[in-house]
Design a protein around this motif. Structure first.
Motif, PDB file in Angstrom:
ATOM      1  N   GLY A  64      -2.847 -10.793  -0.592  1.00  0.00           N
ATOM      2  CA  GLY A  64      -1.668 -10.218   0.046  1.00  0.00           C
ATOM      3  C   GLY A  64      -2.004  -9.711   1.428  1.00  0.00           C
ATOM      4  O   GLY A  64      -3.115  -9.916   1.928  1.00  0.00           O
ATOM      5  N   THR A  65      -1.049  -9.051   2.037  1.00  0.00           N
ATOM      6  CA  THR A  65      -1.235  -8.568   3.405  1.00  0.00           C
ATOM      7  C   THR A  65      -1.070  -7.053   3.466  1.00  0.00           C
ATOM      8  O   THR A  65      -0.481  -6.430   2.578  1.00  0.00           O
ATOM      9  N   LEU A  66      -1.604  -6.481   4.562  1.00  0.00           N
ATOM     10  CA  LEU A  66      -1.450  -5.063   4.846  1.00  0.00           C
ATOM     11  C   LEU A  66      -0.490  -4.900   6.012  1.00  0.00           C
ATOM     12  O   LEU A  66      -0.516  -5.693   6.966  1.00  0.00           O
ATOM     13  N   THR A  67       0.339  -3.881   5.946  1.00  0.00           N
ATOM     14  CA  THR A  67       1.211  -3.533   7.067  1.00  0.00           C
ATOM     15  C   THR A  67       0.756  -2.199   7.632  1.00  0.00           C
ATOM     16  O   THR A  67       0.616  -1.221   6.894  1.00  0.00           O
ATOM     17  N   PHE A  68       0.519  -2.170   8.950  1.00  0.00           N
ATOM     18  CA  PHE A  68       0.064  -0.954   9.621  1.00  0.00           C
ATOM     19  C   PHE A  68       1.267  -0.217  10.203  1.00  0.00           C
ATOM     20  O   PHE A  68       2.206  -0.842  10.707  1.00  0.00           O
ATOM     21  N   SER A  69       1.231   1.101  10.154  1.00  0.00           N
ATOM     22  CA  SER A  69       2.366   1.903  10.614  1.00  0.00           C
ATOM     23  C   SER A  69       2.555   1.856  12.123  1.00  0.00           C
ATOM     24  O   SER A  69       3.616   2.221  12.623  1.00  0.00           O
ATOM     25  N   SER A  70       1.545   1.402  12.855  1.00  0.00           N
ATOM     26  CA  SER A  70       1.668   1.292  14.306  1.00  0.00           C
ATOM     27  C   SER A  70       0.665   0.268  14.806  1.00  0.00           C
ATOM     28  O   SER A  70      -0.286  -0.097  14.108  1.00  0.00           O
ATOM     29  N   GLY A  71       0.876  -0.212  16.033  1.00  0.00           N
ATOM     30  CA  GLY A  71      -0.056  -1.134  16.659  1.00  0.00           C
ATOM     31  C   GLY A  71       0.077  -2.556  16.158  1.00  0.00           C
ATOM     32  O   GLY A  71       0.934  -2.882  15.327  1.00  0.00           O
ATOM     33  N   ALA A  72      -0.810  -3.416  16.668  1.00  0.00           N
ATOM     34  CA  ALA A  72      -0.706  -4.851  16.407  1.00  0.00           C
ATOM     35  C   ALA A  72      -1.759  -5.362  15.442  1.00  0.00           C
ATOM     36  O   ALA A  72      -1.962  -6.571  15.330  1.00  0.00           O
ATOM     37  N   ALA A  73      -2.444  -4.485  14.721  1.00  0.00           N
ATOM     38  CA  ALA A  73      -3.476  -4.921  13.789  1.00  0.00           C
ATOM     39  C   ALA A  73      -2.869  -5.649  12.597  1.00  0.00           C
ATOM     40  O   ALA A  73      -1.735  -5.365  12.181  1.00  0.00           O
ATOM     41  N   THR A  74      -3.625  -6.594  12.051  1.00  0.00           N
ATOM     42  CA  THR A  74      -3.224  -7.300  10.832  1.00  0.00           C
ATOM     43  C   THR A  74      -4.426  -7.398   9.906  1.00  0.00           C
ATOM     44  O   THR A  74      -5.574  -7.410  10.350  1.00  0.00           O
ATOM     45  N   ALA A  75      -4.175  -7.480   8.597  1.00  0.00           N
ATOM     46  CA  ALA A  75      -5.251  -7.567   7.619  1.00  0.00           C
ATOM     47  C   ALA A  75      -4.725  -8.179   6.325  1.00  0.00           C
ATOM     48  O   ALA A  75      -3.514  -8.164   6.056  1.00  0.00           O
ATOM     49  N   THR A  76      -5.638  -8.709   5.543  1.00  0.00           N
ATOM     50  CA  THR A  76      -5.301  -9.267   4.234  1.00  0.00           C
ATOM     51  C   THR A  76      -6.163  -8.602   3.165  1.00  0.00           C
ATOM     52  O   THR A  76      -7.211  -8.022   3.475  1.00  0.00           O
ATOM     53  N   TYR A  77      -5.725  -8.696   1.912  1.00  0.00           N
ATOM     54  CA  TYR A  77      -6.520  -8.149   0.821  1.00  0.00           C
ATOM     55  C   TYR A  77      -6.691  -9.192  -0.281  1.00  0.00           C
ATOM     56  O   TYR A  77      -5.965 -10.185  -0.350  1.00  0.00           O
ATOM     57  N   ALA A  78      -7.678  -8.951  -1.126  1.00  0.00           N
ATOM     58  CA  ALA A  78      -7.877  -9.750  -2.338  1.00  0.00           C
ATOM     59  C   ALA A  78      -8.007  -8.792  -3.504  1.00  0.00           C
ATOM     60  O   ALA A  78      -8.521  -7.673  -3.350  1.00  0.00           O
ATOM     61  N   SER A  79      -7.532  -9.214  -4.670  1.00  0.00           N
ATOM     62  CA  SER A  79      -7.602  -8.342  -5.837  1.00  0.00           C
ATOM     63  C   SER A  79      -8.223  -9.094  -7.013  1.00  0.00           C
ATOM     64  O   SER A  79      -8.199 -10.333  -7.073  1.00  0.00           O
ATOM     65  N   THR A  80      -8.771  -8.333  -7.919  1.00  0.00           N
ATOM     66  CA  THR A  80      -9.310  -8.873  -9.163  1.00  0.00           C
ATOM     67  C   THR A  80      -8.661  -8.110 -10.316  1.00  0.00           C
ATOM     68  O   THR A  80      -8.741  -6.883 -10.362  1.00  0.00           O
ATOM     69  N   GLY A  81      -7.994  -8.849 -11.193  1.00  0.00           N
ATOM     70  CA  GLY A  81      -7.306  -8.201 -12.300  1.00  0.00           C
ATOM     71  C   GLY A  81      -6.225  -7.249 -11.842  1.00  0.00           C
ATOM     72  O   GLY A  81      -5.943  -6.240 -12.506  1.00  0.00           O
ATOM     73  N   GLY A  82      -5.597  -7.553 -10.692  1.00  0.00           N
ATOM     74  CA  GLY A  82      -4.523  -6.711 -10.175  1.00  0.00           C
ATOM     75  C   GLY A  82      -4.993  -5.516  -9.379  1.00  0.00           C
ATOM     76  O   GLY A  82      -4.177  -4.771  -8.831  1.00  0.00           O
ATOM     77  N   ILE A  83      -6.324  -5.309  -9.295  1.00  0.00           N
ATOM     78  CA  ILE A  83      -6.878  -4.168  -8.554  1.00  0.00           C
ATOM     79  C   ILE A  83      -7.446  -4.665  -7.224  1.00  0.00           C
ATOM     80  O   ILE A  83      -8.301  -5.565  -7.203  1.00  0.00           O
ATOM     81  N   ILE A  84      -6.981  -4.125  -6.114  1.00  0.00           N
ATOM     82  CA  ILE A  84      -7.454  -4.548  -4.798  1.00  0.00           C
ATOM     83  C   ILE A  84      -8.914  -4.136  -4.627  1.00  0.00           C
ATOM     84  O   ILE A  84      -9.269  -2.960  -4.792  1.00  0.00           O
TER      85      ILE A  84
END
Length: 267
Positions: A64-84
């Motif tokens: 999935g992706t992360l949304t930052f409250s400000s600025g132009a940064a972007t990031a993604t996450y990976a999870s195992t068993g539903g836990i990031i």
């Protein structure tokens, strides 16, 4: 007025080369980040270097992706068993002045993360004068080294507690190189910098100088403008002598009055 104010600001900026008056010292604290050896300081400096997972939550998709409250940064996450369990920053953005918060996409809940900003968004320092590192509430002096000394370090990626810094004064953002490379996010360094004198941009501005310098500013600008406005050569020479005398007097006065100690270099 436009021409003279431009000359004033150019003259003030050139004075930064002549000495280090006490009121342009700034202390800047930089958070050390695991594996990062270069920290930018300047108007577009601070960026998102990493995000530390503080709670993996439950029920999240594999990616999935992360949304930052400000600025132009972007990031993604990976999870195992539903836990990031891992986060990858894909774009760090720039110019952050405060740490943003993050939210995670997907149907899960409870995940939280702490954003780690690299560098400090500020006016670019002219130079670094001193510094120390704080480890477990104890301060230890940092050794300032030159570019040549930094270049000849064999393994620049060696991790540990930083004990040396080198400052590369670039045009937009200065770069602070630390050695050793930090091995965690637990420590900070505090550096004493010389900032640039502030510009005068309107008639209502307050000069970035104490009152003792007003005489030097007055006659310095007078000498700066004299030739451009067709003043007689003999008078220009007298104005320049007077301006130089006041400026030297001010720079000789605006320094710390403390003892200086010299010791043998043991490196």
């Amino acid at each position: 007025y436009t021409n003279c104010s431009e000359a004033l600001n150019i003259m003030i900026k050139s004075w930064a080369k002549k000495g280090i008056p006490l009121w342009v010292y700034d202390n800047v604290t930089i958070t050390m980040l695991d594996g990062l050896e270069v920290y930018p300081l300047g108007p577009t400096a601070a960026y998102v270097y990493s995000v530390t997972i503080t709670d993996g939550g439950t029920g999240y998709p594999a990616t999935g992706t992360l949304t930052f409250s400000s600025g132009a940064a972007t990031a993604t996450y990976a999870s195992t068993g539903g836990i990031i369990d891992s986060i990858t920053v894909t774009a760090g953005g720039n110019s952050y002045t405060a740490t943003p918060t993050v939210t995670f996409s997907g149907a899960g809940s409870g995940a939280t993360g702490t954003v780690n900003l690299a560098g400090v968004t500020m006016a670019r320092p002219v130079r670094i004068l001193d510094g120390y590192i704080t480890v477990d509430s104890n301060d230890t002096s940092l050794q300032l080294i030159s570019q040549q000394e930094y270049d000849i370090i064999g393994n620049k990626s060696s991790e540990g507690v930083p004990n040396q810094i080198y400052y590369d004064n670039q045009l937009i953002n200065g770069l602070v190189y630390v050695y050793n490379v930090p091995s965690d996010n637990d420590n900070t360094i505090t550096i004493t910098t010389q900032r640039m004198f502030e510009d005068m941009t309107s008639s209502g501005n307050t000069f970035d100088f104490p009152q003792e310098w007003f005489q030097a500013l007055k006659w310095g600008l007078c000498a700066e403008l004299a030739e451009e406005y067709g003043v007689d050569e003999n008078k220009i020479a007298r104005l320049q002598i007077k301006a130089d005398a006041y400026m030297i007097e001010c720079f000789d006065w605006a320094v710390e009055e403390a003892s200086v100690y010299f010791t043998i270099e043991t490196r």
